[in-house]
Write a protein that holds these residues in place. Structure first.
Motif, PDB file in Angstrom:
ATOM      1  N   TRP A 199       0.677  -1.484   0.068  1.00 41.05           N
ATOM      2  CA  TRP A 199      -0.261   0.024   0.144  1.00 41.05           C
ATOM      3  C   TRP A 199       0.692   1.663   0.013  1.00 41.05           C
ATOM      4  N   ILE A 200       2.005   1.401   0.621  1.00 41.42           N
ATOM      5  CA  ILE A 200       3.525   2.042   0.710  1.00 41.42           C
ATOM      6  C   ILE A 200       4.126   2.647  -0.090  1.00 41.42           C
ATOM      7  N   THR A 201       4.000   1.538  -0.788  1.00 39.74           N
ATOM      8  CA  THR A 201       4.858   1.766  -1.957  1.00 39.74           C
ATOM      9  C   THR A 201       3.511   2.354  -3.214  1.00 39.74           C
ATOM     10  N   ARG A 202       2.328   2.347  -3.365  1.00 41.15           N
ATOM     11  CA  ARG A 202       0.960   2.659  -4.083  1.00 41.15           C
ATOM     12  C   ARG A 202       0.590   4.089  -3.820  1.00 41.15           C
ATOM     13  N   THR A 203       1.865   3.938  -2.707  1.00 43.78           N
ATOM     14  CA  THR A 203       0.674   5.608  -1.736  1.00 43.78           C
ATOM     15  C   THR A 203       1.701   6.559  -1.742  1.00 43.78           C
ATOM     16  N   ALA A 204       2.377   6.947  -1.316  1.00 41.56           N
ATOM     17  CA  ALA A 204       3.910   7.587  -0.762  1.00 41.56           C
ATOM     18  C   ALA A 204       4.939   8.123  -2.200  1.00 41.56           C
ATOM     19  N   ASP A 205       4.773   9.554  -1.965  1.00 42.19           N
ATOM     20  CA  ASP A 205       5.306  10.593  -2.932  1.00 42.19           C
ATOM     21  C   ASP A 205       6.827  10.857  -2.510  1.00 42.19           C
ATOM     22  N   GLY A 206       7.219  10.321  -0.880  1.00 44.29           N
ATOM     23  CA  GLY A 206       8.632   9.873  -0.741  1.00 44.29           C
ATOM     24  C   GLY A 206       9.036   9.031   0.847  1.00 44.29           C
ATOM     25  N   TYR A 207       9.907   9.128   0.795  1.00 49.93           N
ATOM     26  CA  TYR A 207      10.470   8.269   2.313  1.00 49.93           C
ATOM     27  C   TYR A 207      10.991   8.337   2.509  1.00 49.93           C
ATOM     28  N   MET A 208      11.044   8.361   3.982  1.00 47.21           N
ATOM     29  CA  MET A 208      12.078   8.639   4.982  1.00 47.21           C
ATOM     30  C   MET A 208      11.846   7.854   5.595  1.00 47.21           C
ATOM     31  N   ALA A 209      13.736   6.818   5.794  1.00 50.49           N
ATOM     32  CA  ALA A 209      13.997   6.328   6.624  1.00 50.49           C
ATOM     33  C   ALA A 209      14.825   6.582   7.844  1.00 50.49           C
ATOM     34  N   ILE A 210      15.348   5.133   8.369  1.00 46.85           N
ATOM     35  CA  ILE A 210      16.001   5.747   9.999  1.00 46.85           C
ATOM     36  C   ILE A 210      17.430   5.334  10.152  1.00 46.85           C
ATOM     37  N   SER A 211      18.270   5.005   8.507  1.00 45.30           N
ATOM     38  CA  SER A 211      19.476   4.505   8.779  1.00 45.30           C
ATOM     39  C   SER A 211      19.329   5.147   6.907  1.00 45.30           C
ATOM     40  N   ALA A 212      20.989   4.862   6.530  1.00 47.28           N
ATOM     41  CA  ALA A 212      21.292   4.910   5.082  1.00 47.28           C
ATOM     42  C   ALA A 212      21.572   3.943   4.207  1.00 47.28           C
ATOM     43  N   THR A 213      21.607   3.099   5.265  1.00 50.96           N
ATOM     44  CA  THR A 213      21.185   1.612   4.807  1.00 50.96           C
ATOM     45  C   THR A 213      19.949   0.988   4.567  1.00 50.96           C
ATOM     46  N   VAL A 214      18.530   1.299   5.203  1.00 48.87           N
ATOM     47  CA  VAL A 214      17.562   1.046   5.144  1.00 48.87           C
ATOM     48  C   VAL A 214      17.212   1.857   3.661  1.00 48.87           C
ATOM     49  N   ARG A 215      17.480   3.229   4.177  1.00 48.86           N
ATOM     50  CA  ARG A 215      17.272   4.078   2.481  1.00 48.86           C
ATOM     51  C   ARG A 215      17.367   3.843   1.097  1.00 48.86           C
ATOM     52  N   ASP A 216      18.547   2.634   1.489  1.00 46.51           N
ATOM     53  CA  ASP A 216      19.032   2.244  -0.357  1.00 46.51           C
ATOM     54  C   ASP A 216      18.557   0.887  -0.230  1.00 46.51           C
ATOM     55  N   GLN A 217      18.253   0.441   0.701  1.00 46.66           N
ATOM     56  CA  GLN A 217      17.065  -0.990   0.562  1.00 46.66           C
ATOM     57  C   GLN A 217      15.792  -0.489   0.015  1.00 46.66           C
ATOM     58  N   VAL A 218      15.410   0.535   0.685  1.00 45.81           N
ATOM     59  CA  VAL A 218      13.847   1.000   0.273  1.00 45.81           C
ATOM     60  C   VAL A 218      14.116   1.130  -1.328  1.00 45.81           C
ATOM     61  N   ARG A 219      15.263   1.716  -1.335  1.00 48.92           N
ATOM     62  CA  ARG A 219      15.103   2.095  -2.937  1.00 48.92           C
ATOM     63  C   ARG A 219      14.785   1.098  -3.911  1.00 48.92           C
ATOM     64  N   GLU A 220      15.761   0.170  -3.918  1.00 51.57           N
ATOM     65  CA  GLU A 220      16.004  -1.027  -4.522  1.00 51.57           C
ATOM     66  C   GLU A 220      14.890  -1.841  -4.022  1.00 51.57           C
ATOM     67  N   GLU A 221      14.248  -1.411  -3.961  1.00 48.95           N
ATOM     68  CA  GLU A 221      13.162  -2.721  -3.577  1.00 48.95           C
ATOM     69  C   GLU A 221      12.034  -1.939  -3.953  1.00 48.95           C
ATOM     70  N   LEU A 222      11.597  -0.483  -4.347  1.00 45.02           N
ATOM     71  CA  LEU A 222      10.965   0.317  -4.912  1.00 45.02           C
ATOM     72  C   LEU A 222      11.380  -0.180  -6.571  1.00 45.02           C
ATOM     73  N   GLN A 223      12.621  -0.161  -6.896  1.00 43.14           N
ATOM     74  CA  GLN A 223      13.183  -0.878  -8.274  1.00 43.14           C
ATOM     75  C   GLN A 223      12.365  -1.375  -9.126  1.00 43.14           C
ATOM     76  N   ARG A 224      12.280  -3.066  -7.571  1.00 45.85           N
ATOM     77  CA  ARG A 224      12.691  -4.544  -8.026  1.00 45.85           C
ATOM     78  C   ARG A 224      10.781  -4.287  -8.072  1.00 45.85           C
ATOM     79  N   ARG A 225      10.014  -3.772  -7.571  1.00 44.50           N
ATOM     80  CA  ARG A 225       8.794  -4.093  -7.519  1.00 44.50           C
ATOM     81  C   ARG A 225       7.751  -2.851  -8.445  1.00 44.50           C
ATOM     82  N   ILE A 226       8.459  -1.691  -9.093  1.00 43.19           N
ATOM     83  CA  ILE A 226       7.397  -0.765  -9.820  1.00 43.19           C
ATOM     84  C   ILE A 226       8.487  -0.428 -10.683  1.00 43.19           C
ATOM     85  N   GLY A 227       9.455  -0.339 -10.766  1.00 44.59           N
ATOM     86  CA  GLY A 227      11.190  -0.286 -12.150  1.00 44.59           C
ATOM     87  C   GLY A 227      11.013   0.933 -12.163  1.00 44.59           C
ATOM     88  N   GLY A 228      12.193   1.102 -12.761  1.00 38.26           N
ATOM     89  CA  GLY A 228      12.839   2.479 -12.163  1.00 38.26           C
ATOM     90  C   GLY A 228      12.461   3.704 -12.636  1.00 38.26           C
TER      91      GLY A 228
END
Length: 455
Positions: A199-228
């Motif tokens: 749901w948050i993949t479809r809904t959010a305009d931006g993502y704030m992670a609690i570490s740079a490590t998680v930020r990069d993981q979130v970006r990679e997961e979205l690329q896998r799910r919805i494309g670059g």
């Protein structure tokens, strides 16, 4: 951009819970700046399908109403799960008649099983509710920051309506562990989190992670799910967490058994976390058993509430021959007792398999307590050369650190923890607000910052 609305619904409803995310939410909200780069910031909750501005996060001293509110919250979560089930079935229907029948059945069930009792409870609780928050009208251009654990909430439909009305949505991501390591959780939590992240993949305009490590993981997961291409339409950033124990008070007393633990000269190694599989307590016991066989007199103090999937571990601890001699466990320490433990322990040990941040690390190190941690990316991000790291594939790796530290008195890290500095909750809250505002306002997106101390 009009206002930054920072959501704290779950903590507002359950203010006495004090584990990881709840601690973060409470501290960020209590330290939230009035404005960030000229944009007004305010804490909000979504209750009964309506938006409220928070006036008081702490609960009122009204046991009956608090119990009624808790029951109402459980009923609403059940109604939300039923809504999610209906949404799935509706999407699967190919016949208009079947969809109509499904819709009628859904509406009748909602009215009979949920609608009447929920409305009654809301009406009873409203007078108490308005002492802690006030109705708030959203405006186009507002940005809703989903700071709290919104996968536990029933706010999906309301957030979607806010988005249709021109409100931006920013998701705070603590980690993706239920997706990447589902074996550590109960099946239901994995399902709930997976539905929330879809749901948050479809809904959010931006993502704030609690570490740079998680930020990069979130970006990679979205690329896998919805494309670059679609991923590039979102923005990604992070903020770091603070280090103070806000519920610590000088009036409270330290747990007597804990206090007694630190009255003898043998070193005490402290482990602070919920007891659950991801935290890897079994590895910790293996390492200390190796150290004890080798002659170490070090003691291990496990502090943390009992979580899930830990029955075998608890049985092992409770039947351990070193229990209350060189092995100690505390499952309900106050912040005051925890502060005492941080102040008197010899080192923190943190053998987690995977983390989004590792809050006990900064709590310990900011107080001058050196830390030994598993060699994972996020711990390297936080601790750098100030921590000692061990190999999770070999418990002897940690045993050697324990023995070496006790024998030499020299902590096995490249740099002294006395030179390490971290931010407090005021700075953490300010980071979240300022970086959220900047990412919404700036185009192109501001370059990602790599350290907590960047302005």
């Amino acid at each position: 951009m009009t206002r930054l609305l920072v959501e704290c619904t779950h903590v507002f409803k359950h203010p006495t819970v004090n584990s990881g995310i709840q601690r973060v939410v409470r501290n960020v909200i209590n330290q939230l700046p009035a404005s960030a780069d000229g944009v007004e910031c305010m804490p909000v909750v979504v209750l009964n399908g309506e938006l409220y501005r928070v006036l008081q996060l702490a609960p009122l001293n009204t046991p009956f109403y608090n119990a009624l509110e808790t029951f109402g919250g459980r009923l609403e979560r059940l109604a939300h799960r039923f809504w999610q089930w209906h949404q799935k079935r509706d999407a699967q229907c190919t016949s208009k008649l079947a969809r109509r029948i499904l819709y009628v059945g859904y509406r009748l069930t909602v009215f009979a099983a949920f609608g009447v009792p929920i409305r009654l409870i809301r009406r009873i609780n409203r007078t108490q509710l308005l002492k802690r928050c006030s109705p708030l009208q959203h405006q186009p251009g507002d940005q809703l920051v989903l700071l709290d654990s919104s996968w536990h909430s029933d706010l999906f439909a309301h957030v979607e309506q806010l988005k249709r009305d021109g409100v931006g949505v920013i998701a705070v991501i603590y980690d993706l562990i239920p997706l990447t390591h589902p074996q550590f959780y109960d099946t239901r939590l994995v399902e709930v989190f997976s539905e929330w992240f879809a749901w948050i993949t479809r809904t959010a305009d931006g993502y704030m992670a609690i570490s740079a490590t998680v930020r990069d993981q979130v970006r990679e997961e979205l690329q896998r799910r919805i494309g670059g291409e679609q991923t590039d339409k979102r923005w990604f950033d992070f903020f770091h967490l603070g280090s103070e124990l806000d519920l610590h008070t000088t009036e409270a007393t330290v747990e007597p058994r804990l206090k007694q633990l630190f009255t003898t000269p043998e070193p005490v190694f402290l482990m602070v976390s919920t007891i659950e599989p991801r935290k890897n307590h079994a590895y910790l016991l293996d390492a200390f058993e190796r150290a004890w066989v080798a002659g170490s007199t070090a003691r291990l103090c496990i502090a943390g509430r009992v979580g899930w999937k830990c029955e075998a571990l608890l049985t092992r601890v409770r039947n351990h021959p070193e229990l209350n001699t060189r092995l100690f466990m505390f499952n309900d320490l106050s912040d005051t007792s925890l502060e005492h433990a941080y102040a008197h322990a010899s080192a923190l040990v943190f053998p987690s398999f995977v983390e989004g941040f590792g809050l006990p690390l900064v709590e310990a190190m900011q107080r001058g307590l050196p830390a030994m941690g598993s060699d994972i990316a996020v711990f390297r991000e936080i601790g750098g050369e100030f921590m000692a790291y061990f190999d999770l594939q070999n418990s002897q790796s940690l045993a050697d650190l324990i023995i070496g530290f006790q024998r030499s008195g020299q902590f096995p890290a490249a740099r002294d923890v006395a030179d390490w500095q971290w931010i407090g909750w005021r700075e953490a809250s300010q980071q979240l607000a300022e970086r959220s505002v900047r990412n919404v306002l700036e185009a192109p997106m501001a370059p990602a910052r790599q350290h907590a101390h960047c302005p």
